[in-house]
Design a protein around this motif. Structure first.
Motif, mmCIF file in Angstrom:
data_model
loop_
_atom_site.group_PDB
_atom_site.id
_atom_site.type_symbol
_atom_site.label_atom_id
_atom_site.label_comp_id
_atom_site.label_asym_id
_atom_site.label_seq_id
_atom_site.Cartn_x
_atom_site.Cartn_y
_atom_site.Cartn_z
ATOM 1 N N ASN A 60 0.796 -1.230 0.000
ATOM 2 C CA ASN A 60 0.000 0.000 0.000
ATOM 3 C C ASN A 60 0.830 1.282 0.000
ATOM 4 O O ASN A 60 0.688 2.123 0.882
ATOM 5 C CB ASN A 60 -0.948 0.023 1.205
ATOM 6 N N VAL A 61 1.662 1.439 -0.973
ATOM 7 C CA VAL A 61 2.349 2.720 -1.137
ATOM 8 C C VAL A 61 1.569 3.522 -2.180
ATOM 9 O O VAL A 61 1.550 3.178 -3.353
ATOM 10 C CB VAL A 61 3.814 2.522 -1.584
ATOM 11 N N PHE A 62 0.885 4.541 -1.697
ATOM 12 C CA PHE A 62 0.062 5.352 -2.595
ATOM 13 C C PHE A 62 0.543 6.787 -2.610
ATOM 14 O O PHE A 62 1.183 7.244 -1.674
ATOM 15 C CB PHE A 62 -1.400 5.353 -2.125
ATOM 16 N N ARG A 63 0.200 7.499 -3.667
ATOM 17 C CA ARG A 63 0.397 8.940 -3.659
ATOM 18 C C ARG A 63 -0.971 9.596 -3.783
ATOM 19 O O ARG A 63 -1.930 8.989 -4.289
ATOM 20 C CB ARG A 63 1.323 9.410 -4.783
ATOM 21 N N GLU A 64 -1.081 10.841 -3.300
ATOM 22 C CA GLU A 64 -2.355 11.550 -3.408
ATOM 23 C C GLU A 64 -2.499 12.071 -4.832
ATOM 24 O O GLU A 64 -1.512 12.261 -5.544
ATOM 25 C CB GLU A 64 -2.427 12.697 -2.399
ATOM 26 N N SER B 59 -4.443 13.857 -11.733
ATOM 27 C CA SER B 59 -3.091 13.498 -12.167
ATOM 28 C C SER B 59 -3.084 12.067 -12.696
ATOM 29 O O SER B 59 -4.041 11.315 -12.520
ATOM 30 C CB SER B 59 -2.112 13.639 -10.996
ATOM 31 N N LYS B 60 -1.990 11.708 -13.357
ATOM 32 C CA LYS B 60 -1.891 10.383 -13.967
ATOM 33 C C LYS B 60 -1.818 9.278 -12.919
ATOM 34 O O LYS B 60 -1.722 9.535 -11.720
ATOM 35 C CB LYS B 60 -0.676 10.345 -14.904
ATOM 36 N N ILE B 61 -1.824 8.041 -13.367
ATOM 37 C CA ILE B 61 -1.916 6.931 -12.413
ATOM 38 C C ILE B 61 -0.607 6.689 -11.662
ATOM 39 O O ILE B 61 -0.622 6.329 -10.494
ATOM 40 C CB ILE B 61 -2.425 5.633 -13.098
ATOM 41 N N PRO B 89 7.453 4.394 -10.480
ATOM 42 C CA PRO B 89 6.044 4.791 -10.440
ATOM 43 C C PRO B 89 5.489 4.661 -9.020
ATOM 44 O O PRO B 89 5.960 3.824 -8.246
ATOM 45 C CB PRO B 89 5.369 3.761 -11.351
ATOM 46 N N VAL B 90 4.534 5.510 -8.655
ATOM 47 C CA VAL B 90 3.810 5.357 -7.395
ATOM 48 C C VAL B 90 2.321 5.490 -7.710
ATOM 49 O O VAL B 90 1.915 6.412 -8.418
ATOM 50 C CB VAL B 90 4.219 6.427 -6.355
ATOM 51 N N VAL B 91 1.520 4.570 -7.166
ATOM 52 C CA VAL B 91 0.099 4.526 -7.539
ATOM 53 C C VAL B 91 -0.693 5.690 -6.953
ATOM 54 O O VAL B 91 -0.543 6.032 -5.785
ATOM 55 C CB VAL B 91 -0.557 3.211 -7.054
ATOM 56 N N ASN B 92 -1.532 6.254 -7.770
ATOM 57 C CA ASN B 92 -2.469 7.298 -7.386
ATOM 58 C C ASN B 92 -3.623 6.654 -6.604
ATOM 59 O O ASN B 92 -4.360 5.832 -7.132
ATOM 60 C CB ASN B 92 -2.977 7.952 -8.684
ATOM 61 N N ARG B 93 -3.778 7.038 -5.336
ATOM 62 C CA ARG B 93 -4.793 6.414 -4.476
ATOM 63 C C ARG B 93 -6.203 6.599 -5.053
ATOM 64 O O ARG B 93 -7.045 5.713 -4.970
ATOM 65 C CB ARG B 93 -4.723 7.024 -3.068
#
Ligand SMILES: [Zn+2]
Lengths: 97, 553
Positions: A60-64, B59-61, B89-93
């Protein structure tokens, strides 16, 4: 499972690699050995061990959802082999009759 | 008078409701086309749809680049979405949340554990030479949506009888049959997963075949994309159309996608096969691409179904292949693609860590779900007494349903409101190509105008002109009526003057009426309307005309 020269040719084609005859032979042997080595893992009893999706124990590494600045167009295109205006220019896509 | 507005006959063929796509016209076309589908009596058509929807995140994914449509080429790109080496890459919540919200709206199970995978292939619109997608552990699985079944293809096949076998998925069941309601078909959703959008290629020359190079814009690359795959439960091109519009309505209601097919934010590929009725084995299927509009989905599938049925009838077999819908020629043609194109060598994406979806999160998202179109349709039928047809059409767009409800709350007869919304409002939206949010006319404004008709201030005919003005300027009906002198002539003396003129000028029809040809009355009333530019009260004009003609005898 021994690997064949056809397998190597197939994988090379998928990866867009052009291989000489000698390379194909040696890669068939090398890839075969690697797979053989990996086969050793089958000796382990993995009953009840969940499949690994990632080697790191992180989840669960997410960005806003926030917009951040993009690259200036000139920087984005700086390494393009060919360009037209602000577009990347690339060879034709499909080999059709 | 408003006879043409209280019945629904002249509403058919007016504009579409959502302001995007050719909804209404397609309904009519298909109603015509499906009348003569005799081949469906012998053969069963099996369709599954794969729908891609771009998500409405800012914003993008996997990076912070903007998703805004229409920016200058390659101005919304960064090292991550350009696939430069060494970036992460880091996922967009929000993208994950939108996929879960979709899964819940489509009655899916939400995965406890999910991950991303690499789908490997070379294509110039894919800068990394792989697409980050989801393979074996999608975010959502095993859902369904119910649509009205296409009754023209229900001819007693093994799994197609209304009320079909109990519990059988994908069949047409009687569960949804209620008073005055048709049979329902349950379309199962196999999976919903997240992936990244590809860039946009512009081909030099006429088309992809003739071009010698293409130009790439990667602004779109990395926009979050959701893939929604149905089971092969759709039984006709018509049902495919209905499924797609139902799905679009749901996605728009829950605010995850704007679903604009013309801008490519909603796309659809189809798998289709046919088999003799009664057979339980699937025939060889073709994959249909380039279905670029709702109409194209239905027309392309209708052509392909007929083509496959023809082949079987001639004793040929259907070849498993990908075909391209050629809109201009109205046919499908085989697409040439490289043999290895389907060997994607998926493997877990090492740059992204897995997702463990907390149940509290899922429940929070579930609680925030708005009323969905299906539920709203039922409610409009119950609360406002709307016919199923009206309720279905109005609830296809959330904005339209909001408009309807706001107006119906301020007016005595919801059916009249529904007629205006489906008729004039939809027509004007369609003609202007605008969305309801972009026009100044308000629900309260429409209610006030309808009251003017009730009060006899304007006729139904004049009301159309008034409404058109309201639609473009947002002015109040009363103001428009005053400005343009559109007040209905209900003064008997004034009307009698005009009637006398009409009688004097039309001795022929007057004689016809005297001879008992009552139709001539209509002509004479029409002349009165003409002389008053539609401002005469038609009922009053008719009564006075009759009286005058009686007197004259
Ligand atoms: Zn980016």
């Amino acid at each position: 499972m021994p690997i064949t020269k056809q397998d190597v040719e197939h994988v090379a084609a998928l990866a867009r690699l052009e291989l000489g005859e000698e390379e194909k032979e040696s890669l068939t042997e090398q890839l075969g050995k690697i797979l053989e080595y990996a086969d050793k893992l089958k000796e382990l009893d993995t009953e009840g061990v969940p499949p690994t999706a990632h080697p790191l124990p992180i989840k669960n590494v997410f960005r806003e959802d926030r917009v951040r600045p993009s690259l200036p167009v000139e920087d984005a295109l700086a390494n393009a082999p060919e360009r037209e205006g602000s577009f990347f220019k690339v060879p034709r896509i499909m080999e059709t009759d | 008078m408003s006879s043409n507005l209280s019945g629904s006959s002249d509403l058919i063929g007016s504009g579409n409701l959502s302001g995007s796509g050719n909804l209404r016209s397609s309904i009519n076309t298909s109603a015509r086309e499906s009348e003569g589908h005799r081949e469906y009596e012998e053969y069963e058509v099996i369709i599954g749809l794969e729908v891609h929807a771009e998500l409405l995140t800012d914003s993008k994914i996997f990076c912070g680049c903007s998703t805004k449509f229409g920016a200058a080429p390659n101005s919304h790109v960064c090292p991550i979405c350009l696939g430069m080496p060494g970036v992460l890459p880091v996922v967009n919540r929000k993208a994950v949340e939108f996929a879960i919200r979709t899964g819940l709206a489509l009655n899916c199970e939400i995965a406890e554990f999910s991950k991303f995978d690499r789908k490997n292939y070379f294509y110039p619109d894919l800068p990394k030479n792989y697409q980050i997608s989801q393979y074996d552990l999608p975010l959502c699985r095993n859902g369904y949506i119910d649509i009205p079944a296409d009754t023209s293809v229900l001819s007693g096949g093994p799994d197609d009888s209304p009320g079909g076998r109990p519990g059988e998925k994908g069949s047409c069941t009687g569960a949804g049959i209620q008073a005055g309601r048709g049979p329902v078909r349950r379309i199962r959703i196999k999976r919903v997963h997240l992936e990244e959008e590809a860039g946009k290629s512009i081909h030099e020359g006429q088309n992809i075949v003739e071009s010698s190079f293409s130009l790439e814009d990667y602004n779109r690359a990395g926009i979050p994309l959701m893939e929604i795959v149905s089971e092969p439960d759709i039984r006709s091109p018509r049902e495919a159309y209905v499924y797609l519009s139902t799905l679009r309505a749901i996605l728009q209601y829950i605010g995850v996608s704007d679903c604009k097919m013309e801008e490519g934010s909603l796309r659809c590929d189809a798998n289709i096969s046919v088999r003799p009725r009664g057979s339980t084995r699937y025939g060889a299927q073709t994959e249909l691409k380039n279905l670029n509009s709702f109409r194209a989905v239905e027309k392309g599938l209708a052509f392909e179904a007929a083509r496959q049925i023809d082949a079987l009838r001639r004793g040929e077999r259907v070849v498993r292949e990908t075909r391209h819908w050629d809109e201009a020629r109205g046919i499908t043609v085989p697409m040439r693609s490289k043999e290895e194109a389907h060997d994607y060598r998926y493997f877990p994406e090492p740059d992204l860590v897995p997702m463990v979806i907390e149940r509290e999160w899922v429940e929070r998202i579930r609680e925030e779900l708005p009323e969905l179109p299906g539920a709203r349709k039922e409610r409009l039928m119950k609360e406002y007494g709307l016919p199923e047809y009206d309720a279905g059409l109005i609830t296809e767009s959330r904005a339209m349903a909001d408009f309807f409800e706001a107006c119906a709350r301020n007016y005595r007869d919801p059916k009249i409101v529904s007629n205006w919304v489906m008729g004039e409002l939809s027509r004007l939206l369609n003609e202007s190509g605008k969305d309801i949010s972009e026009v100044p006319v308000t629900p309260g404004g429409l209610a006030d105008m309808l009251k003017l008709i009730d009060e006899g201030v304007i006729s139904g005919k004049i009301a159309k002109a008034v409404f058109e003005e309201m639609f473009s300027t947002g002015k109040a009906a009363r103001e428009i009526v005053k400005e343009k002198g559109l007040v209905q002539i209900a003064d008997e003396g004034q009307l009698l003057n005009i009637i006398d003129q009409v009688i004097a000028e039309n001795p022929g029809p007057v004689a016809d009426v005297a001879a008992g040809k009552d139709k001539a009355i209509t002509f004479l009333v029409g002349q009165v309307m003409r002389k008053t530019q539609g401002r005469a009260n038609p009922q009053l004009a008719t009564r006075l005309l009759r009286e005058r003609l009686q007197e004259g005898r």
